[in-house]
Enzyme design. Structure first.
Site, mmCIF file in Angstrom:
data_model
loop_
_atom_site.group_PDB
_atom_site.id
_atom_site.type_symbol
_atom_site.label_atom_id
_atom_site.label_comp_id
_atom_site.label_asym_id
_atom_site.label_seq_id
_atom_site.Cartn_x
_atom_site.Cartn_y
_atom_site.Cartn_z
ATOM 1 N N LYS A 108 14.356 17.039 -3.385
ATOM 2 C CA LYS A 108 13.419 17.915 -4.106
ATOM 3 C C LYS A 108 14.051 19.275 -4.439
ATOM 4 O O LYS A 108 13.542 20.330 -4.064
ATOM 5 C CB LYS A 108 12.137 18.113 -3.299
ATOM 6 C CG LYS A 108 11.385 16.826 -2.967
ATOM 7 C CD LYS A 108 10.115 17.130 -2.179
ATOM 8 C CE LYS A 108 9.369 15.867 -1.809
ATOM 9 N NZ LYS A 108 10.077 15.093 -0.736
ATOM 10 N N HIS B 17 15.047 22.724 -5.959
ATOM 11 C CA HIS B 17 14.225 23.753 -6.614
ATOM 12 C C HIS B 17 14.961 25.078 -6.482
ATOM 13 O O HIS B 17 14.986 25.691 -5.418
ATOM 14 C CB HIS B 17 12.852 23.827 -5.938
ATOM 15 C CG HIS B 17 11.889 24.749 -6.622
ATOM 16 N ND1 HIS B 17 10.595 24.898 -6.180
ATOM 17 C CD2 HIS B 17 12.014 25.563 -7.706
ATOM 18 C CE1 HIS B 17 9.959 25.771 -6.965
ATOM 19 N NE2 HIS B 17 10.806 26.190 -7.890
ATOM 20 N N PRO C 30 18.189 27.401 -12.689
ATOM 21 C CA PRO C 30 18.638 26.226 -13.439
ATOM 22 C C PRO C 30 20.060 25.766 -13.138
ATOM 23 O O PRO C 30 20.290 24.574 -12.901
ATOM 24 C CB PRO C 30 18.474 26.667 -14.902
ATOM 25 C CG PRO C 30 17.312 27.606 -14.862
ATOM 26 C CD PRO C 30 17.489 28.369 -13.575
ATOM 27 N N ASN C 31 21.038 26.663 -13.145
ATOM 28 C CA ASN C 31 22.419 26.239 -12.942
ATOM 29 C C ASN C 31 22.634 25.665 -11.549
ATOM 30 O O ASN C 31 23.310 24.637 -11.386
ATOM 31 C CB ASN C 31 23.379 27.404 -13.174
ATOM 32 C CG ASN C 31 24.827 26.975 -13.052
ATOM 33 O OD1 ASN C 31 25.334 26.219 -13.877
ATOM 34 N ND2 ASN C 31 25.502 27.441 -12.001
ATOM 35 N N THR C 32 22.082 26.311 -10.538
ATOM 36 C CA THR C 32 22.253 25.829 -9.165
ATOM 37 C C THR C 32 21.639 24.448 -8.992
ATOM 38 O O THR C 32 22.240 23.553 -8.375
ATOM 39 C CB THR C 32 21.621 26.818 -8.177
ATOM 40 O OG1 THR C 32 22.287 28.079 -8.296
ATOM 41 C CG2 THR C 32 21.740 26.328 -6.747
#
Length: 232
Positions: free
Chosen positions: A64, A66, A69-71
């Site tokens: 999951k 969260h 974005p790049n990570t």
């Protein structure tokens, strides 16, 4: 690897490699896939995925993700390089995060895992959502997040079976992965929005995640066979 012939995914929710493999060795990879979650992966790292794959299992890596974005995209890429069959991220990370994950997979050569979005955890009810500032019914939030997932090009969603029918109607191309599945007569444990395996498939679910009713059964192989028979 023998392709699994059923929608069943058995959750290997154990703290150690030994315990997870003890159960896996009692299961037939033609009858189920397996799910590796946070506890087991944190304990064993990528080695457990490799070991299960060598035993013939397709692996759902249930971490999951969260983050920004790049990570998140780099984590999804790393999961793909392990050879997992399915990986998931939280839809609440937003459209840009999910789209970045889709893009990084499309840039790879070779097999791609199914990219699945997590909507609302099956343990959460309306009062739980209210506690985090969302005073709405869980199904409303699920549909909002599903729309984002569809726009981002996700392959499917993790959702309660009680949301499956509405999600299939709104997003027929998305594959639905349903936890909280309890065969008739099983305890609910900490899952709240649940259905039986047959009910879940009839509602529109494509894959069924089953944990304790199989993993804690006196005979896990027999328990798995009973679930498969129910779905026949």
């Amino acid at each position: 690897m023998s392709a699994c012939q059923t929608p069943v995914i058995v959750a290997l929710d154990f703290p150690t490699r030994e315990a997870a493999l003890r159960l896996a060795d009692q299961l037939d990879p033609k009858l189920c896939r397996v799910k590796v979650g946070k506890e087991l992966f944190t304990s064993c790292a990528a080695d457990i995925v490799e070991t299960l794959r060598h035993r013939g299992f397709e692996v759902f890596l249930d971490l999951k993700f969260h983050d920004i974005p790049n990570t998140t995209a780099m984590a999804v890429k790393a999961a793909a390089e392990m050879g997992v069959w399915m990986v998931n991220v939280h839809c609440s990370g937003g459209l840009r995060m999910m789209a970045a994950c889709r893009e990084v997979l499309e840039q790879r050569t070779g097999p791609q895992p199914l990219l699945i979005g997590v909507t609302v955890l099956t343990s959460m009810e309306r009062e739980d959502l209210a506690g985090i500032g969302l005073d709405i019914d869980p199904q409303v939030q699920v549909l909002r997040l599903a729309a984002l997932a569809g726009k981002a090009g996700m392959d499917g969603l993790v959702c309660s079976a009680l949301e499956a029918q509405a999600l299939k109607a709104a997003h027929p191309s998305l594959q639905l992965v349903t936890p909280g599945i309890r065969p008739a007569g099983s305890a609910q444990d900490d899952q709240r929005r649940i259905l039986t395996p047959r009910q879940a498939l009839d509602a529109g679910s494509d894959y069924l995640v089953i944990g304790r009713p199989i993993s804690q059964a006196a005979d896990p192989a027999k328990a798995l066979a009973a679930v498969v028979a129910e779905l026949a």
